[in-house]
Design a protein around this motif. Sequence first.
Motif, short mmCIF file in Angstrom:
data_model
loop_
_atom_site.label_atom_id
_atom_site.label_comp_id
_atom_site.label_asym_id
_atom_site.label_seq_id
_atom_site.Cartn_x
_atom_site.Cartn_y
_atom_site.Cartn_z
N ILE A 56 0.85 -1.19 0.00
CA ILE A 56 0.00 0.00 0.00
C ILE A 56 0.88 1.23 0.00
O ILE A 56 2.11 1.13 -0.01
N HIS A 57 0.25 2.41 0.00
CA HIS A 57 1.01 3.65 -0.05
C HIS A 57 1.47 4.05 1.35
O HIS A 57 0.86 3.69 2.36
N LYS A 58 2.56 4.83 1.39
CA LYS A 58 3.12 5.25 2.66
C LYS A 58 2.14 6.12 3.43
O LYS A 58 2.04 6.01 4.66
N SER A 59 1.40 6.98 2.73
CA SER A 59 0.46 7.85 3.42
C SER A 59 -0.65 7.05 4.11
O SER A 59 -1.13 7.43 5.18
N PRO A 67 -2.06 4.76 13.24
CA PRO A 67 -2.98 5.17 14.31
C PRO A 67 -3.90 4.06 14.79
O PRO A 67 -4.22 3.99 15.98
N GLY A 68 -4.34 3.17 13.87
CA GLY A 68 -5.20 2.08 14.30
C GLY A 68 -4.51 1.10 15.23
O GLY A 68 -5.08 0.66 16.22
N LEU A 69 -3.25 0.78 14.91
CA LEU A 69 -2.50 -0.14 15.78
C LEU A 69 -2.20 0.50 17.13
O LEU A 69 -2.23 -0.16 18.17
N GLY A 71 -4.05 2.86 18.61
CA GLY A 71 -5.29 2.98 19.38
C GLY A 71 -5.77 1.67 19.95
O GLY A 71 -6.39 1.65 21.02
N SER A 72 -5.49 0.56 19.25
CA SER A 72 -5.93 -0.74 19.76
C SER A 72 -4.98 -1.32 20.79
O SER A 72 -5.27 -2.37 21.37
N GLY A 73 -3.83 -0.68 21.00
CA GLY A 73 -2.89 -1.19 21.98
C GLY A 73 -2.08 -2.36 21.49
O GLY A 73 -1.55 -3.14 22.30
N VAL A 74 -1.94 -2.51 20.17
CA VAL A 74 -1.15 -3.62 19.63
C VAL A 74 0.33 -3.24 19.56
O VAL A 74 1.19 -4.05 19.87
N VAL A 75 0.63 -2.03 19.14
CA VAL A 75 2.01 -1.57 19.03
C VAL A 75 2.14 -0.22 19.70
O VAL A 75 1.16 0.50 19.91
N SER A 76 3.37 0.11 20.02
CA SER A 76 3.72 1.45 20.47
C SER A 76 4.96 1.86 19.68
O SER A 76 5.83 1.04 19.40
N THR A 77 5.03 3.13 19.31
CA THR A 77 6.11 3.62 18.45
C THR A 77 6.78 4.83 19.08
O THR A 77 6.14 5.60 19.80
N ASP A 78 8.06 4.96 18.80
CA ASP A 78 8.84 6.12 19.18
C ASP A 78 9.54 6.65 17.94
O ASP A 78 9.98 5.88 17.07
N VAL A 79 9.65 7.97 17.85
CA VAL A 79 10.29 8.60 16.69
C VAL A 79 11.80 8.53 16.85
O VAL A 79 12.34 8.88 17.91
N MET A 80 12.48 8.09 15.82
CA MET A 80 13.94 8.02 15.78
C MET A 80 14.47 9.21 15.00
O MET A 80 13.99 9.51 13.91
N LYS A 81 15.46 9.90 15.56
CA LYS A 81 16.06 11.06 14.92
C LYS A 81 17.55 10.83 14.73
O LYS A 81 18.19 10.12 15.51
N ASP A 82 18.07 11.46 13.66
CA ASP A 82 19.50 11.33 13.40
C ASP A 82 20.28 12.40 14.17
O ASP A 82 19.73 13.11 15.02
N SER A 83 21.56 12.53 13.87
CA SER A 83 22.41 13.48 14.59
C SER A 83 22.03 14.92 14.32
O SER A 83 22.34 15.81 15.12
#
Length: 841
Positions: A56-59, A67-69, A71-83
């Motif tokens: 599927i598309h990235k958007s 957001p669906g994952l 909201g359902s409590g299946v996954v949690s994500t953290d933003v990774m940043k470079d230097s």
Amino acid sequence: MCARLQAALDALLGDRAVCGRPDAERLAVVVLLAKGSVGSSKLTLRAGEMARWLGIHKSYVLRKVLPGLRGSGVVSTDVMKDSHGYVDGLKWELLPLTAALDARGGPLVLDKGEAATFLRFCERLFGPGWAPVGKAPTPPGLLAGRRGRGAATARLALVQLALRARPEDGRVRLVGGAVKGGHRRAAATIARLLRCEVEDAEQVLDDLILEEVVTFEASSAKSGAGERLVIPAVADACGRAPEAESSEVLDGLGEAPGDEPAAGSGCATCGCSVSATWDGAEMPLEGDGWVQESFDVVDEGSFTSLVGALRDQSPYARGGNSAQTGSDLGKCATEGEEPASETGALHHAPHTPLVEPDGSLSLSGGFSGEADQGNGGLPERACTREDGPDRAPADGDAADFGSGSPLRGEQQQESAGGSGQHVEQDTSRKAARRVNGVVFVRPAPLPAGLELVLAPVQPVWERIVRLSARRHVAAAVRGQLGLLGGIVGPQLAERVLAERLGRRLDQQMGRPVTDPVGWILGRGLVQRAWCWARLCDEGRRMDTGADCPSCEVVIGDRRGLRARIAEETARELAGAAPKVLQAETERRLHSAVASEAAVQAARREQAAVMQQARAQAAEQRRVKETAAEQERLVQPCADCGVPDAAGRCPLCAERRSTARALAEAVDLAVMTRADLTDPAAVAEATRRCALDTQALLEQHLDRLHADGVDENGTLFAARETAVRIRDRRRQSLHSRLMCAPEAEAEANRAYDATMRGRHRYPVRTMAEAAAERAADEAQLRAADFLFGERARQLRVARGEQPSRPASTDWASRCAELAGRELGEDGAEGTGARVRKTVNAA
């Protein structure tokens, strides 16, 4: 190993939080389990890479799946940043796997070998494929080219089917019990795996068949017996091909008279020889794709179309199970004849006919699925014109089918009738399929959401073969719908565009459309406005369908011009012959029209010149802005002198932000405590509050230094602390102002004014609620006004803003303004204007 992976997948998809999610979200969970490290539930993966795995598309991943994952409590994500502080990816955590790891057991916890096998398994089925530098490339999976709507569902179904396929021949064990009438048992199996309706599973099954990742067969259309769902890739991986691909067919498809099979060496029904005996001890408990769990469980449903790959095919379009033909590669029955299987034993076990050693086989492509080139006409329910010269190759063709594999999606070309013409293959395997070695093109279905719009030109749409062309045309239609929605409204846009396409097709007057894509884009969708009105389309209004009044005005102007010129000519040439008057009238009319056209052309040229000048000015402005931005970027820091810091380095910017937040916090404290009308009191309060605030900040920084925080960390912590101090003081001042007498009085007046109009409300409680809301809003507005007034008084006390003159009556005010002199530049000032106004009064 397959049982272990199947248990892990069932446990993951059967989780309460995962079970009811859409297919794209469930497939994303499977991808996270496959790509995760052993003993860890966390994985660093970009959203674009996840979209490639899901097809599927990235958007869509960012707007729907993620957001669906979450909201359902299946996954949690953290933003990774470079230097440099830019977003580099997401760190995903699969929460069900985290819970399983914490419990130290469970089917989700895979060891190193199982995890590696599961990853390679998913890569072979639907992996996007990649070519790393210095390493062997990973080829794309079977469904890597399947993208867009339904791609995630097809991938999820293929994974679960492949895990349940037998490694010997790739066959999937189908579910037992009763099946809903009119549906296939294979579809019921997919419905149980995907937890969806059997109608939706039928579409998924057809999709997998069209993608050529599974093969489906049934020996009887009425009884539904002998269903087989085979995954050829599983059989190929184990070194054995499915029976349908390993069987061969004799060229004669029958035996000569007098050739009787040896006793005990063949089948009494079909005459096929068998080379091995059946051991009763190894007889399976289930049949070809069916299992009867109990005596009372009986399949009550009948399958109307099971033998063909698609449900709209005739059950015997690919050959019947007669006594002279094999069960899967026989000739088509001629019209008016019943297949032999209808009159014989319906439950006869299908098997592969063996080839006689004399070898009368003549195949051009080198595989057993090629049909006899000399068979008769196809049944009426099969695809239209399938047996025409433009579809089926004639005798003597030498098209090579052995060079490519359908699992690799290679394009094949077949010559028609030896004339050198080729059948055009679709880039998508959805629009074309191969049956017995012949390519049949299925008419392209109308796009979802555009059925009503493209219904008038459906014959033209069905002639578009390439998938990319269909997408381009569908995008153009949706764009035209958006334009019409802005003109006539979204409710009428579809009807107006459908009427336009139908009208343009009627204007063809029976002439065929040679270029369907060009016709739809260049003639069908284009609006033809005959006047200046936006609603005009070929002289009719698009919203009402009536005649366009603007076109009538244009026609009236032209008629008026002709009448005026005719009257002038008749008056000037009185007594002339009618032919002379008509010729002179036409000449003058032509001159007038040419003069008007020249004026319009001059206007267009002037407009083009002006537009070009604006474009040049905009380009020059962009060049200047780009140069200024480049110059700003190379400037050193104004505070510490670091080069190429765009005027200020990040550390100095943090210092200035901290100082600005501290100054605002000091101002808020002064506005709360000091007398703002006394400049001396304001200065003293400012000095004292600045020292107190700085001391409070230094206490916090000392604790950070004691904890071992470095200088940069302390600098960022100082800004956050200053911002918190400022926000707390602003909230405190706002609370004070909300309780001020002026704010409470304003709230009471708003409450009383609303209650005086309570007759506008049917119930008194509604009037009281409205009055409470009005009072709260008035109190908030009063607090904001008092805050602005205190800020102005603070600036006046510090000398940063001049004080306003005291308010007096209008007579004194006007007399003061009238006494002012003109400015130095001689322009009339405010005083002169007021003086004139007073004198005039």
